[in-house]
Design a protein around this motif. Structure first.
Motif, mmCIF file in Angstrom:
data_model
loop_
_atom_site.group_PDB
_atom_site.id
_atom_site.type_symbol
_atom_site.label_atom_id
_atom_site.label_comp_id
_atom_site.label_asym_id
_atom_site.label_seq_id
_atom_site.Cartn_x
_atom_site.Cartn_y
_atom_site.Cartn_z
ATOM 1 N N PRO A 1 -3.056 -2.644 5.267
ATOM 2 C CA PRO A 1 -2.055 -1.962 4.428
ATOM 3 C C PRO A 1 -1.546 -2.836 3.277
ATOM 4 O O PRO A 1 -1.288 -2.339 2.189
ATOM 5 C CB PRO A 1 -0.918 -1.650 5.402
ATOM 6 C CG PRO A 1 -1.555 -1.624 6.730
ATOM 7 C CD PRO A 1 -2.653 -2.632 6.671
ATOM 8 N N GLN A 2 -1.438 -4.148 3.509
ATOM 9 C CA GLN A 2 -0.987 -5.042 2.454
ATOM 10 C C GLN A 2 -2.005 -5.102 1.323
ATOM 11 O O GLN A 2 -1.643 -5.099 0.147
ATOM 12 C CB GLN A 2 -0.729 -6.441 3.016
ATOM 13 C CG GLN A 2 -0.213 -7.422 1.993
ATOM 14 C CD GLN A 2 1.150 -7.052 1.467
ATOM 15 O OE1 GLN A 2 1.930 -6.375 2.135
ATOM 16 N NE2 GLN A 2 1.455 -7.485 0.263
ATOM 17 N N GLN A 3 -3.303 -5.144 1.655
ATOM 18 C CA GLN A 3 -4.344 -5.149 0.634
ATOM 19 C C GLN A 3 -4.321 -3.850 -0.162
ATOM 20 O O GLN A 3 -4.497 -3.856 -1.387
ATOM 21 C CB GLN A 3 -5.717 -5.348 1.271
ATOM 22 C CG GLN A 3 -5.933 -6.740 1.816
ATOM 23 C CD GLN A 3 -7.215 -6.855 2.615
ATOM 24 O OE1 GLN A 3 -7.836 -5.861 2.979
ATOM 25 N NE2 GLN A 3 -7.608 -8.084 2.907
ATOM 26 N N LYS A 4 -4.072 -2.734 0.493
ATOM 27 C CA LYS A 4 -4.002 -1.444 -0.194
ATOM 28 C C LYS A 4 -2.800 -1.403 -1.128
ATOM 29 O O LYS A 4 -2.883 -0.916 -2.249
ATOM 30 C CB LYS A 4 -3.905 -0.312 0.823
ATOM 31 C CG LYS A 4 -3.973 1.077 0.219
ATOM 32 C CD LYS A 4 -3.929 2.135 1.297
ATOM 33 C CE LYS A 4 -4.111 3.521 0.785
ATOM 34 N NZ LYS A 4 -3.143 3.945 -0.191
ATOM 35 N N LYS A 5 -1.676 -1.949 -0.689
ATOM 36 C CA LYS A 5 -0.473 -1.979 -1.510
ATOM 37 C C LYS A 5 -0.684 -2.838 -2.760
ATOM 38 O O LYS A 5 -0.270 -2.456 -3.856
ATOM 39 C CB LYS A 5 0.690 -2.527 -0.681
ATOM 40 C CG LYS A 5 2.013 -2.496 -1.380
ATOM 41 C CD LYS A 5 3.107 -2.978 -0.458
ATOM 42 C CE LYS A 5 4.449 -2.998 -1.179
ATOM 43 N NZ LYS A 5 5.514 -3.510 -0.329
ATOM 44 N N VAL A 6 -1.332 -3.974 -2.620
ATOM 45 C CA VAL A 6 -1.620 -4.843 -3.766
ATOM 46 C C VAL A 6 -2.557 -4.147 -4.741
ATOM 47 O O VAL A 6 -2.357 -4.202 -5.960
ATOM 48 C CB VAL A 6 -2.219 -6.194 -3.286
ATOM 49 C CG1 VAL A 6 -2.817 -6.976 -4.442
ATOM 50 C CG2 VAL A 6 -1.161 -7.013 -2.579
ATOM 51 N N LYS A 7 -3.562 -3.469 -4.220
ATOM 52 C CA LYS A 7 -4.512 -2.749 -5.077
ATOM 53 C C LYS A 7 -3.814 -1.626 -5.852
ATOM 54 O O LYS A 7 -4.044 -1.444 -7.049
ATOM 55 C CB LYS A 7 -5.637 -2.175 -4.227
ATOM 56 C CG LYS A 7 -6.733 -1.511 -4.999
ATOM 57 C CD LYS A 7 -7.818 -0.998 -4.076
ATOM 58 C CE LYS A 7 -8.869 -0.234 -4.828
ATOM 59 N NZ LYS A 7 -9.883 0.321 -3.939
ATOM 60 N N HIS B 1 -0.615 -1.520 -6.669
ATOM 61 C CA HIS B 1 0.267 -2.132 -7.662
ATOM 62 C C HIS B 1 -0.524 -2.602 -8.879
ATOM 63 O O HIS B 1 -0.074 -2.434 -10.018
ATOM 64 C CB HIS B 1 1.041 -3.300 -7.046
ATOM 65 C CG HIS B 1 2.020 -3.917 -7.990
ATOM 66 N ND1 HIS B 1 1.748 -5.072 -8.675
ATOM 67 C CD2 HIS B 1 3.253 -3.519 -8.393
ATOM 68 C CE1 HIS B 1 2.771 -5.369 -9.447
ATOM 69 N NE2 HIS B 1 3.699 -4.441 -9.292
ATOM 70 N N GLN B 2 -1.698 -3.179 -8.666
ATOM 71 C CA GLN B 2 -2.534 -3.611 -9.789
ATOM 72 C C GLN B 2 -2.949 -2.416 -10.640
ATOM 73 O O GLN B 2 -2.962 -2.496 -11.871
ATOM 74 C CB GLN B 2 -3.768 -4.354 -9.284
ATOM 75 C CG GLN B 2 -3.479 -5.741 -8.773
ATOM 76 C CD GLN B 2 -4.690 -6.413 -8.162
ATOM 77 O OE1 GLN B 2 -5.713 -5.777 -7.923
ATOM 78 N NE2 GLN B 2 -4.577 -7.705 -7.911
ATOM 79 N N GLU B 3 -3.269 -1.310 -10.007
ATOM 80 C CA GLU B 3 -3.649 -0.091 -10.730
ATOM 81 C C GLU B 3 -2.458 0.443 -11.523
ATOM 82 O O GLU B 3 -2.600 0.859 -12.673
ATOM 83 C CB GLU B 3 -4.153 0.961 -9.745
ATOM 84 C CG GLU B 3 -4.728 2.178 -10.378
ATOM 85 C CD GLU B 3 -6.057 1.922 -11.062
ATOM 86 O OE1 GLU B 3 -6.370 2.670 -12.003
ATOM 87 O OE2 GLU B 3 -6.764 0.985 -10.682
ATOM 88 N N LEU B 4 -1.276 0.432 -10.922
ATOM 89 C CA LEU B 4 -0.062 0.883 -11.596
ATOM 90 C C LEU B 4 0.229 0.038 -12.831
ATOM 91 O O LEU B 4 0.504 0.565 -13.910
ATOM 92 C CB LEU B 4 1.128 0.807 -10.624
ATOM 93 C CG LEU B 4 2.496 1.085 -11.217
ATOM 94 C CD1 LEU B 4 2.776 2.574 -11.157
ATOM 95 C CD2 LEU B 4 3.548 0.308 -10.469
ATOM 96 N N VAL B 5 0.131 -1.277 -12.682
ATOM 97 C CA VAL B 5 0.414 -2.192 -13.783
ATOM 98 C C VAL B 5 -0.626 -2.057 -14.894
ATOM 99 O O VAL B 5 -0.292 -2.112 -16.077
ATOM 100 C CB VAL B 5 0.483 -3.641 -13.244
ATOM 101 C CG1 VAL B 5 0.477 -4.653 -14.360
ATOM 102 C CG2 VAL B 5 1.719 -3.812 -12.378
ATOM 103 N N GLN C 1 3.195 -8.017 -14.193
ATOM 104 C CA GLN C 1 3.199 -8.132 -12.734
ATOM 105 C C GLN C 1 4.596 -7.980 -12.143
ATOM 106 O O GLN C 1 4.744 -7.742 -10.955
ATOM 107 C CB GLN C 1 2.594 -9.467 -12.301
ATOM 108 C CG GLN C 1 1.129 -9.603 -12.623
ATOM 109 C CD GLN C 1 0.286 -8.536 -11.937
ATOM 110 O OE1 GLN C 1 0.533 -8.179 -10.802
ATOM 111 N NE2 GLN C 1 -0.708 -8.025 -12.643
ATOM 112 N N MET C 2 5.634 -8.112 -12.967
ATOM 113 C CA MET C 2 7.005 -7.997 -12.479
ATOM 114 C C MET C 2 7.519 -6.563 -12.545
ATOM 115 O O MET C 2 8.681 -6.307 -12.255
ATOM 116 C CB MET C 2 7.930 -8.923 -13.281
ATOM 117 C CG MET C 2 7.570 -10.387 -13.149
ATOM 118 S SD MET C 2 7.525 -10.963 -11.445
ATOM 119 C CE MET C 2 9.253 -10.959 -11.073
ATOM 120 N N ILE C 3 6.669 -5.607 -12.902
ATOM 121 C CA ILE C 3 7.043 -4.198 -12.896
ATOM 122 C C ILE C 3 6.873 -3.681 -11.474
ATOM 123 O O ILE C 3 5.813 -3.818 -10.872
ATOM 124 C CB ILE C 3 6.168 -3.381 -13.877
ATOM 125 C CG1 ILE C 3 6.321 -3.904 -15.299
ATOM 126 C CG2 ILE C 3 6.495 -1.905 -13.785
ATOM 127 C CD1 ILE C 3 7.700 -3.784 -15.872
#
Length: 125
Positions: free
Chosen positions: A40-46, A48-52, A95-97
Motif C-alpha cells: 500500500p505504501q508503494q501504491k500511495k507513493v506512485k 502521489h508522483q502521478e498527482l504531482v 513534491q511538497m504538494i
C-alpha cells in the motif's frame, strides 16, 4: 550409565524439517507485512508522483504545510508558482504538494472551446 547410547545418538543429529518449521513463522510475518504495509505504501507513493506530475496552471493545490492556492505558473519539473492571496505568489517544490482540490483547464483547450462557442453562435444566427 544413565543415558543409553541410542538416545545420545538421536539427540546429536540435526533435523532439517524442524529447522524449516522454525523459519516458517518469520517467512509468514514477512509476507503479511508486505501485503499490509509495503505494497500500500508503494501504491500511495506512485499515486502521489502521478498527482504531482499532472499539476497544471489553474489547479487549486494544498501544500504539506497547509497553504491553499491557485497555480499561476509551472516553473519547471521541480517547482510551481501559486497565488495564495491577491498579489501574493509563492514558489513551492512540486513534491511538497499534498493534494489538488479542483482541476484547471489547459490553456489550449480553453482557447478551442471559445472558438467553438463563437462558431456555434455565428452559425445559429
Amino acid at each position: 550409565m544413565l543415558i543409553t547410547p541410542a538416545y545420545a545418538q538421536a539427540a546429536a543429529g540435526g533435523d532439517a524439517n524442524g529447522m524449516l518449521m522454525s523459519l516458517l513463522p518469520f517467512a509468514l510475518i514477512f509476507v503479511i507485512m508486505y501485503f499490509l504495509i509495503l505494497r500500500p505504501q508503494q501504491k500511495k507513493v506512485k499515486d502521489h508522483q502521478e498527482l504531482v506530475k499532472n499539476i497544471r496552471r489553474g489547479d487549486t493545490v494544498i501544500t504539506s504545510g497547509g497553504l491553499v492556492g491557485k497555480v499561476t505558473k509551472v516553473v519547471d519539473d521541480d517547482q510551481i508558482e501559486f497565488e495564495i492571496s491577491d498579489g501574493v505568489r509563492v514558489r513551492q517544490m512540486r513534491q511538497m504538494i499534498s493534494g489538488v482540490r479542483t482541476k484547471g483547464e489547459p490553456a489550449k483547450e480553453k482557447a478551442e472551446t471559445k472558438e467553438k462557442a463563437e462558431k456555434d453562435e455565428t452559425s445559429a444566427s
